[in-house]
Design an enzyme around this catalytic site. Structure first.
Site, PDB file in Angstrom:
ATOM      1  CD  GLU A 134      -3.025  -0.857   0.148  1.00 45.31           C
ATOM      2  OE1 GLU A 134      -3.225   0.289  -0.301  1.00 45.31           O
ATOM      3  OE2 GLU A 134      -3.652  -1.862  -0.263  1.00 45.31           O
ATOM      4  CG  HIS A 290      -7.829   0.220  -1.376  1.00 42.50           C
ATOM      5  ND1 HIS A 290      -6.988  -0.384  -2.288  1.00 42.50           N
ATOM      6  CD2 HIS A 290      -8.892   0.691  -2.082  1.00 42.50           C
ATOM      7  CE1 HIS A 290      -7.520  -0.284  -3.499  1.00 42.50           C
ATOM      8  NE2 HIS A 290      -8.667   0.351  -3.393  1.00 42.50           N
TER       9      HIS A 290
END
Length: 335
Positions: A134, A290
């Site tokens: 990420e 996410h």
């Protein structure tokens, strides 16, 4: 060169809530990750069971993502993973309230079903390291979920939040608030993030412990391979971060399995990402999309499902050198 979350209790005071639930830690309490092998059932052909809960990504502000109320058919309530625990910094393992709210065992989100065994194929590799980074400017999260290629069981995980090195502190705060504030895990990020170089040092200790790689020998991973959902993580982002961090690209990042290519060639249909795969396979999402560690677990669940359907995981991309071009090994691939 080797690089040596919790539904709040019925109290009105946020301070009281946090003082009861937050796993406080200080720099002196940082622990090295403890690795525990789980029993393998090699030789059994196993299909992955789907998760029984599909939590919504609401946040409680205490370092974890809250669950939605479990559906009536759920066999167990889903609990968010304690992100202090994954960083080796949870100091509340003896706190009953904390343990009731947080999951400290990632294998509960990666169950296997031993009753479906007829389609699983033999794999050339022994372990899969599911990686899902990420961070667009710099890497913010480095999660890896290890799956036994034969039994399909969860074996271990490595998870670190990464502190950028080429950004101002004000920009970092804005960056983290935008990225992790919506999940309510910005505080745990600030409490635990370390520079990328240190993350790689700890990761190398981890893969060396599992006998996948030796610092003095270098080279590719032994009997294991990274699985990513796309080429971006290892083709683009890790090399970029290494340049920013002024370190040489480690040798174990030279090849990987792009799950999109395996999916395309096995099911004969294109998937733009993890969400598409899970929708087509009718799999509910566990955790928050996410949030890196949750995405890594969900990708690992897709891998389990595909193996249960008879897929064989093969290397799809190789880098010729630390600075060389990437060779893609599948003619039919996602571009």
């Amino acid at each position: 060169m080797a690089l040596a979350r919790v539904s709040p209790p019925a109290f009105s005071s946020p301070f009281l809530i946090h003082s009861l639930l937050r796993p406080f830690s200080s720099p002196s309490s940082v622990l090295r990750p403890r690795v525990t092998r789980v029993p393998h059932h090699r030789g059994f052909a196993i299909a992955a069971a789907l998760s029984q809960a599909s939590p919504l990504p609401s946040a409680d502000g205490d370092g974890a993502v809250m669950e939605a109320p479990p559906r009536p058919s759920s066999r167990r309530p889903w609990k968010p993973t304690c992100l202090y625990y994954t960083q080796g910094k949870c100091t509340m393992l003896n706190d009953t309230l904390h343990l009731e709210k947080f999951n400290h065992n990632l294998s509960t989100d990666l169950p296997v079903n031993y009753s479906a065994a007829d389609k699983v194929k033999s794999q050339k590799l022994d372990y899969f390291l599911v990686l899902d980074l990420e961070g667009k400017v710099e890497i913010l999260e480095f999660p890896v979920v290890m799956i036994d290629a034969q039994s399909m069981e969860f074996v271990d995980s490595f998870h670190r939040f990464v502190h950028p090195t080429a950004m101002s502190e004000q920009r970092i705060r804005e960056y983290i608030e935008g990225k992790y504030g919506k999940f309510g895990v910005d505080r745990v990020w600030h409490d635990t993030a370390i520079p990328f170089m240190e993350v790689l040092q700890e990761f190398e200790d981890w893969i060396e412990h599992h006998k996948f790689w030796k610092k003095e020998q270098g080279g590719a991973l032994n009997s294991a391979a990274f699985i990513t959902c796309g080429n971006w993580d290892l083709k683009t982002k890790v090399p970029e971060q290494c340049r920013v961090s002024k370190i040489k690209l480690p040798s174990y990042f030279m090849e990987w399995i792009n799950l999109k290519d395996i999916y395309l060639n096995f099911y004969n249909r294109r998937a733009t990402g993890m969400m598409t795969m899970m929708r087509e396979l009718q799999m509910p999402i566990v955790g928050s999309h996410h949030l890196g560690i949750d995405d890594a677990k969900n990708i690992a669940r897709v891998v389990q499902r595909m193996l249960a359907d008879g897929a064989v995981m093969q290397i799809t991309a190789k880098r010729q050198s630390a600075t060389g071009d990437v060779k893609f090994l599948f003619k039919n691939r996602i571009r």
